[in-house]
Design a protein around this motif. Structure first.
Motif, PDB file in Angstrom:
ATOM      1  N   ALA A 248       8.247 -13.663   4.436  1.00 61.94           N
ATOM      2  CA  ALA A 248       7.772 -13.696   5.818  1.00 61.94           C
ATOM      3  C   ALA A 248       7.784 -12.302   6.433  1.00 61.94           C
ATOM      4  CB  ALA A 248       8.641 -14.640   6.643  1.00 61.94           C
ATOM      5  N   TYR A 249       8.875 -11.563   6.240  1.00 58.29           N
ATOM      6  CA  TYR A 249       8.934 -10.209   6.772  1.00 58.29           C
ATOM      7  C   TYR A 249       7.911  -9.303   6.077  1.00 58.29           C
ATOM      8  CZ  TYR A 249      13.354 -11.600   8.965  1.00 58.29           C
ATOM      9  OH  TYR A 249      14.313 -12.227   9.717  1.00 58.29           O
ATOM     10  N   LEU A 250       7.703  -9.517   4.787  1.00 57.73           N
ATOM     11  CA  LEU A 250       6.695  -8.743   4.067  1.00 57.73           C
ATOM     12  C   LEU A 250       5.303  -8.950   4.655  1.00 57.73           C
ATOM     13  CD1 LEU A 250       7.372  -8.909   0.198  1.00 57.73           C
ATOM     14  CD2 LEU A 250       7.045  -6.853   1.584  1.00 57.73           C
ATOM     15  N   ILE A 251       4.955 -10.197   4.923  1.00 58.70           N
ATOM     16  CA  ILE A 251       3.643 -10.478   5.501  1.00 58.70           C
ATOM     17  C   ILE A 251       3.503  -9.792   6.855  1.00 58.70           C
ATOM     18  CG2 ILE A 251       2.162 -12.303   6.441  1.00 58.70           C
ATOM     19  CD1 ILE A 251       3.330 -14.156   4.255  1.00 58.70           C
ATOM     20  N   GLY A 252       4.536  -9.904   7.687  1.00 60.30           N
ATOM     21  CA  GLY A 252       4.496  -9.250   8.992  1.00 60.30           C
ATOM     22  C   GLY A 252       4.366  -7.744   8.885  1.00 60.30           C
ATOM     23  N   ASN A 253       5.188  -7.122   8.040  1.00 61.18           N
ATOM     24  CA  ASN A 253       5.106  -5.676   7.860  1.00 61.18           C
ATOM     25  C   ASN A 253       3.735  -5.259   7.354  1.00 61.18           C
ATOM     26  OD1 ASN A 253       7.809  -5.898   8.475  1.00 61.18           O
ATOM     27  ND2 ASN A 253       8.570  -4.979   6.582  1.00 61.18           N
ATOM     28  N   ALA A 254       3.186  -6.037   6.413  1.00 64.17           N
ATOM     29  CA  ALA A 254       1.902  -5.693   5.807  1.00 64.17           C
ATOM     30  C   ALA A 254       0.775  -5.734   6.834  1.00 64.17           C
ATOM     31  CB  ALA A 254       1.603  -6.656   4.656  1.00 64.17           C
ATOM     32  N   LEU A 259      -3.188  -2.941  10.131  1.00 61.61           N
ATOM     33  CA  LEU A 259      -3.876  -2.816  11.411  1.00 61.61           C
ATOM     34  C   LEU A 259      -3.579  -1.476  12.086  1.00 61.61           C
ATOM     35  CD1 LEU A 259      -3.455  -6.416  12.883  1.00 61.61           C
ATOM     36  CD2 LEU A 259      -5.374  -5.458  11.596  1.00 61.61           C
ATOM     37  N   ALA A 260      -2.412  -0.902  11.784  1.00 62.70           N
ATOM     38  CA  ALA A 260      -2.058   0.401  12.351  1.00 62.70           C
ATOM     39  C   ALA A 260      -2.744   1.552  11.620  1.00 62.70           C
ATOM     40  CB  ALA A 260      -0.542   0.598  12.318  1.00 62.70           C
ATOM     41  N   LEU A 382      -4.131  -5.300  16.517  1.00 61.34           N
ATOM     42  CA  LEU A 382      -2.834  -5.408  17.170  1.00 61.34           C
ATOM     43  C   LEU A 382      -3.062  -5.590  18.664  1.00 61.34           C
ATOM     44  CD1 LEU A 382      -0.883  -2.523  15.376  1.00 61.34           C
ATOM     45  CD2 LEU A 382      -0.560  -4.971  15.016  1.00 61.34           C
ATOM     46  N   ALA A 383      -2.171  -6.317  19.319  1.00 60.28           N
ATOM     47  CA  ALA A 383      -2.299  -6.551  20.756  1.00 60.28           C
ATOM     48  C   ALA A 383      -1.550  -5.507  21.584  1.00 60.28           C
ATOM     49  CB  ALA A 383      -1.809  -7.945  21.109  1.00 60.28           C
ATOM     50  N   GLY A 384      -1.119  -4.456  20.958  1.00 61.21           N
ATOM     51  CA  GLY A 384      -0.419  -3.375  21.646  1.00 61.21           C
ATOM     52  C   GLY A 384      -0.337  -2.176  20.734  1.00 61.21           C
TER      53      GLY A 384
END
Length: 414
Positions: A248-254, A259-260, A382-384
């Motif tokens: 889960a953290y991997l997906i979020g970080n990826a 997007l960054a 990204l929303a920010g």
């Protein structure tokens, strides 16, 4: 033989600034104290390893034991008595016990068996995306990044759907426990509840077995004594916990880093065959396991010219090793075109006999998640500002993940 020390190391790893960006800290240690003695909050003498070659050697050094029962006083001081029953598994053992326990679950994570899960994982991805808002900001972590791996591992184990949110809540409490008395009580209660839950679930599998991994392991336990009852409970917990938190953290970080980095995002979108290579680079660049789980020295050990005394605990900073310029060219540059070869072999899934058993499943889930998400929402943003991302704060720098991931899937509308 030398002994180096950075007296601020332990305290600095507990700051919000470190959680936002640990890489300057690790870069300094790699240069000044690559095998660094520390005094963490738990008080046990601990050495932090930060260079790639030292880390790789330490991960496979049999003198650095994973059997925390052999370091019981130190173990109890850090994690408390309630952790012992849940940690009687392959992650916290040495051969021959480790060999026996790992062999019993190896067959569930072969490349062939994992690949057979592809259609179901694709279906889960589509179901989750169907439920996400498209034009307004929302947090991708609870809506997508966490439900995907917890659904996959719970289906694999045979955890009923209505009980999965409870598993997520309890495991989150265990993962984010601090050193205050209130926090320790919350951890103890969550661990007791998890032990009771898996004990009950195993009893249900005995009376009504089904086609799932936990039923199979229960049959092994009952038929030939391949597992003790507590090893069975602890193994179920380990597979559930490790099978969803890190992915889960991997997906979020990826998602955050793609997007960054718009140019890298476009490269993956335009060349979907690169998604596997991109996943490896994402694990290297900012993986979800910051430090390998504790080891302790069973004798005096020399690593990187530094003597680690018998009885000391050892932490191996995978996040640091994966940014070591002595191993990687342009280590702080995110490059999805970086060749997936031995020169770029990261330690994000560990090394040696404790190499992550679920790595093939994590890779597959990552690839399907990113392909499904970006294929369906190519204008996702990204929303920010990326620089204002909120990273999870934990007392042990074991996991690295976002606390939230606000995104807009289709800002222009379809």
């Amino acid at each position: 033989m030398t002994t180096t020390q950075d007296p601020v190391a332990a305290a600095e790893r507990c700051t919000p600034e470190f959680r936002r960006n640990p890489h300057p800290f690790y870069a300094r240690l790699r240069d000044t104290a690559p095998v660094c003695p520390m005094r963490p909050p738990h008080g046990n003498e601990t050495y932090l390893i930060t260079q790639y070659e030292d880390a790789r050697a330490a991960l496979s050094d049999p003198r650095l034991s994973k059997d925390m029962y052999g370091a019981m006083d130190a173990y109890r001081k850090i994690f408390g008595d309630s952790s012992v029953a849940l940690d009687d598994n392959m992650l916290n053992s040495d051969p021959p016990k480790h060999t026996r326990l790992r062999k019993l679950v190896n067959s569930a994570f072969t490349p062939r068996r994992v690949e057979a899960l592809r259609p179901r994982i694709q279906g889960i991805v589509e179901e989750l995306l169907d439920g996400c808002p498209t034009r307004e900001p929302f947090d991708l972590l609870p809506a997508f990044a966490f439900p995907l791996p917890i659904t996959v591992i719970c289906e694999l184990l045979g955890v009923p759907p209505e009980e999965r949110s409870q598993m997520h809540h309890l495991s989150t409490t265990v993962a984010q426990t601090g050193f205050s008395e209130e926090s320790k009580r919350a951890q103890q209660k969550a661990e007791e509840d998890l032990h009771a839950y898996f004990t009950d679930l195993i009893a249900r599998k005995r009376s009504q077995p089904s086609d799932d991994l936990l039923s199979a392991l229960t049959a092994v336990r009952d038929n030939d004594g391949g597992l003790t009852e507590n090893e069975l409970v602890s193994t179920a917990f380990l597979l559930m916990f490790a099978g969803h938190k890190t992915t889960a953290y991997l997906i979020g970080n990826a998602v955050h880093h793609l997007l960054a980095h718009p140019a890298q995002f476009r490269t993956v979108q335009e060349n979907p065959e690169l998604v596997g290579q991109a996943v490896e680079e994402l694990v290297r660049f900012d993986g979800s396991v910051e430090s390998a789980t504790f080891r302790y020295a069973t004798e005096d050990v020399e690593i990187g010219g530094t003597r680690i005394p018998k009885g000391a605990l050892v932490q191996i900073a995978l996040t640091s090793a994966n940014r070591d310029p002595l191993k990687f060219d342009r280590p702080d540059e995110f490059d999805v075109m970086r060749p997936d070869n031995e020169q770029n072999a990261h330690l994000g899934f560990g090394h040696g006999i404790h190499y992550c058993l679920g790595a093939p499943l994590a890779r597959l889930e990552m690839q399907i998640a990113l392909t499904g998400l970006f294929g369906r929402f190519p204008r996702m943003t990204l929303a920010g500002p990326a620089a204002e991302a909120k990273w999870m704060e934990v007392p042990f720098p074991a996991f690295r993940g976002l606390a939230e991931l606000p995104v807009v899937l289709d800002p222009a509308g379809s």
